[in-house]
Design an enzyme around this catalytic site. Structure first.
Site, PDB file in Angstrom:
ATOM      1  N   THR A  13       0.829  -1.212   0.000  1.00  0.00           N
ATOM      2  CA  THR A  13       0.000   0.000   0.000  1.00  0.00           C
ATOM      3  C   THR A  13       0.861   1.259   0.000  1.00  0.00           C
ATOM      4  OG1 THR A  13      -1.572  -1.232   1.320  1.00  0.00           O
ATOM      5  CG2 THR A  13      -1.848   1.150   1.290  1.00  0.00           C
ATOM      6  N   VAL A  14       1.901   1.276   0.855  1.00  0.00           N
ATOM      7  CA  VAL A  14       2.703   2.507   0.980  1.00  0.00           C
ATOM      8  C   VAL A  14       3.597   2.692  -0.246  1.00  0.00           C
ATOM      9  CG1 VAL A  14       4.361   3.762   2.401  1.00  0.00           C
ATOM     10  CG2 VAL A  14       2.635   2.327   3.496  1.00  0.00           C
ATOM     11  N   LYS A 106       8.863   1.064  11.692  1.00  0.00           N
ATOM     12  CA  LYS A 106       9.028   1.411  13.121  1.00  0.00           C
ATOM     13  C   LYS A 106       9.689   0.301  13.908  1.00  0.00           C
ATOM     14  CE  LYS A 106       5.365   1.056  11.616  1.00  0.00           C
ATOM     15  NZ  LYS A 106       4.177   1.414  10.931  1.00  0.00           N
ATOM     16  N   GLU A 130      10.095   9.765   8.849  1.00  0.00           N
ATOM     17  CA  GLU A 130       8.845  10.458   9.206  1.00  0.00           C
ATOM     18  C   GLU A 130       7.643   9.515   9.133  1.00  0.00           C
ATOM     19  OE1 GLU A 130       8.615  14.181   9.980  1.00  0.00           O
ATOM     20  OE2 GLU A 130       7.055  12.968  10.888  1.00  0.00           O
ATOM     21  N   GLY A 135       2.140   7.933  10.769  1.00  0.00           N
ATOM     22  CA  GLY A 135       1.808   8.098   9.344  1.00  0.00           C
ATOM     23  C   GLY A 135       2.003   9.501   8.817  1.00  0.00           C
ATOM     24  N   GLY A 188     -11.427  -4.514   6.734  1.00  0.00           N
ATOM     25  CA  GLY A 188     -10.048  -4.231   6.346  1.00  0.00           C
ATOM     26  C   GLY A 188      -9.385  -3.153   7.196  1.00  0.00           C
ATOM     27  N   LYS A 206       6.632   2.912  18.114  1.00  0.00           N
ATOM     28  CA  LYS A 206       6.605   4.343  17.775  1.00  0.00           C
ATOM     29  C   LYS A 206       7.019   5.190  18.981  1.00  0.00           C
ATOM     30  CE  LYS A 206       2.900   3.417  14.453  1.00  0.00           C
ATOM     31  NZ  LYS A 206       1.445   3.279  14.294  1.00  0.00           N
TER      32      LYS A 206
HETATM   33  N1  HSE Z   1      -1.208  -0.434  12.039  1.00  0.00           N
HETATM   34  C1  HSE Z   1      -0.991   0.902  12.441  1.00  0.00           C
HETATM   35  C2  HSE Z   1      -2.243   1.482  13.064  1.00  0.00           C
HETATM   36  C3  HSE Z   1      -0.549   1.808  11.324  1.00  0.00           C
HETATM   37  O1  HSE Z   1      -3.242   0.794  13.214  1.00  0.00           O
HETATM   38  O2  HSE Z   1      -2.204   2.638  13.433  1.00  0.00           O
HETATM   39  C4  HSE Z   1       0.857   1.563  10.906  1.00  0.00           C
HETATM   40  O3  HSE Z   1       1.735   1.676  11.981  1.00  0.00           O
END
Ligand code: HSE
Length: 429
Positions: A13-14, A106, A130, A135, A188, A206
């Protein structure tokens, strides 16, 4: 100026989002950077998969690690994930080859961040991350650059969108955790294996990164106290409301005289505070400094567009020739500050007991709290059912976590208490 050549490892996706964004906003990005950013190579597991983007003119690398050796690639963008394996090999190899490195990973940085920071300083390259924290929220830039002149006292926030979505849905619909999780997986919003998200590990990764940057110390992921949201019940959410709180999975890093506290756990936060109103998949980060007292950032913590935005922000820095030390100061200047154990937390607590409804139960509970020097803030019993089990809910004044734990162990051992006490920390944020 020559085009900045990037090699992208990982086209999920990213990765696909980064390619899409670089193409869609190419004019804007070039104008801001003074040069083009071009895709000099890509690598992913499956070449034939339809990703909804045109890859025809991109050079394909079967082994992502070889992106690090390619002379046309100035920056390696790692979007594979995982704390070890290919991602770590690629990071080490890219930095050693003198290539800038950008990552959304992360887990990699929470475990190997200090090593990579030192290697990056040695090689004189920029490591951009970043996208690894919250995100699309520019929290790394904010801490490293915008708030560079501040001594940070505390960073806290909602760093996992999946958990926040589940807690929000539980509150809004009075639904049980498992039911909401199942629905989130069907839609999803939650991974099929949601362990990292709902177990608090993703937020802890994080937080460890933010704590290193905020307090200019080596990354200490092992020192993060982590509790996920699986144990949060509709009953506790309803009681929270009666006491004027909401339950959030909060990540907190704060500096004190004894060192740095790092913790991720379900937390009762006042209903009238800003954090209580960050709902659904949104993330928020609050930074408290000595000169700028409170800075609050709110935004999308995941998704193709927001995360690609963060990746391209790092690429734009590199394109302009900007280089920052990963954690604001060179790796060898990161100062070790001890991590404070959770047992030393001082704060208020919510405690829910399931007790047999008979005289004298609360006298026993109160005696234990008195022995542990824990002072009650409020006490609530809903319902009356002599001889049956009923919930009794208390909030405490400020107490030490170790005392609270000992008290709960003793309370759990009382004959009239039918289930282990549920405790949720209260934070006045
Ligand atoms: N899976 C993470 C979340 C996003 O639900 O915030 C990516 O780190």
């Amino acid at each position: 100026m020559a085009t900045l050549g990037i090699g992208i490892a990982g086209l999920g996706t990213v990765g696909s989002g980064v390619i899409g964004l670089l193409r869609r906003n190419a004019d804007l990005i070039e104008a801001g950077c003074g040069r083009k950013i071009g895709i000099a190579g890509v690598s992913a597991r499956d070449r034939s998969r339809d990703r909804g983007i045109e890859l025809g003119d991109c050079r394909w690398f079967d082994d992502a690690r070889s992106l690090a050796d390619d002379p046309e690639i100035d920056v390696v963008v790692e979007l594979i994930g995982g704390e070890d394996g290919v991602a770590l090999d690629l990071a080490r190899r890219s930095i050693a080859a003198g290539k800038h490195f950008v990552t959304a990973n992360k887990a990699l940085l929470a475990i190997h961040g200090t090593e990579l920071a030192t290697a990056a300083d040695h090689a004189g390259i920029h490591v951009g991350y970043e996208a690894a924290v919250a995100g699309g929220i520019p929290v790394i830039k904010t801490l490293r650059e915008g708030l560079a002149a501040n001594r940070v006292r505390r960073v806290h926030g909602i760093l996992n969108g999946t958990s926040n979505y589940i807690l929000t849905a539980m509150r809004e619909h009075g639904a049980a955790f498992e039911d909401v999780l199942g629905e989130a997986q069907r839609l999803g919003y939650a991974e099929l294996d949601p362990t990292l998200d709902i177990g608090g590990g993703d937020a802890a990764h994080k937080l460890a990164i933010l704590a290193a940057l905020a307090f200019r110390r080596p990354v200490d992921f092992a020192g993060v106290h982590v509790e996920g949201i699986r144990g949060v019940t509709p009953m506790d959410i309803a009681f929270a409301r009666e006491f004027g709180y909401r339950i959030k999975l909060l990540a907190i890093a704060q500096a004190g005289t004894g060192g740095v506290e790092q913790r991720v756990h379900p937390t009762m936060v006042p209903e009238d505070g800003a954090i209580a109103h960050i709902d659904g998949v949104f993330n928020a980060v609050v930074i408290e400094g000595d000169a700028a007292p409170v800075t609050t950032l709110i935004g999308a913590g995941a998704g193709a567009g927001p995360t690609a935005t963060a990746v391209v922000a790092d690429l734009a820095d590199i394109a302009r020739g900007v280089r920052h030390a990963m954690f604001a100061v060179p790796g060898p200047e990161l100062v070790h500050r001890p991590t404070v154990a959770i047992d030393q937390r001082q704060g208020e607590y919510y405690v829910r007991l399931m007790v047999i409804d008979q005289p004298g139960v609360m006298a026993d509970v109160s005696a234990i709290l008195r022995d542990e020097q824990i002072s009650l803030g409020s006490l609530l019993q809903r319902g009356r059912d002599p001889g049956e089990t009923v919930p009794v809910v208390m909030t405490t004044h400020e107490a030490e976590e170790a005392s609270m734990r000992r008290a709960c162990e003793r309370i759990a051992a009382l004959d009239t208490v039918t289930e282990p006490p549920v405790t949720i920390r209260i934070e006045r944020v």
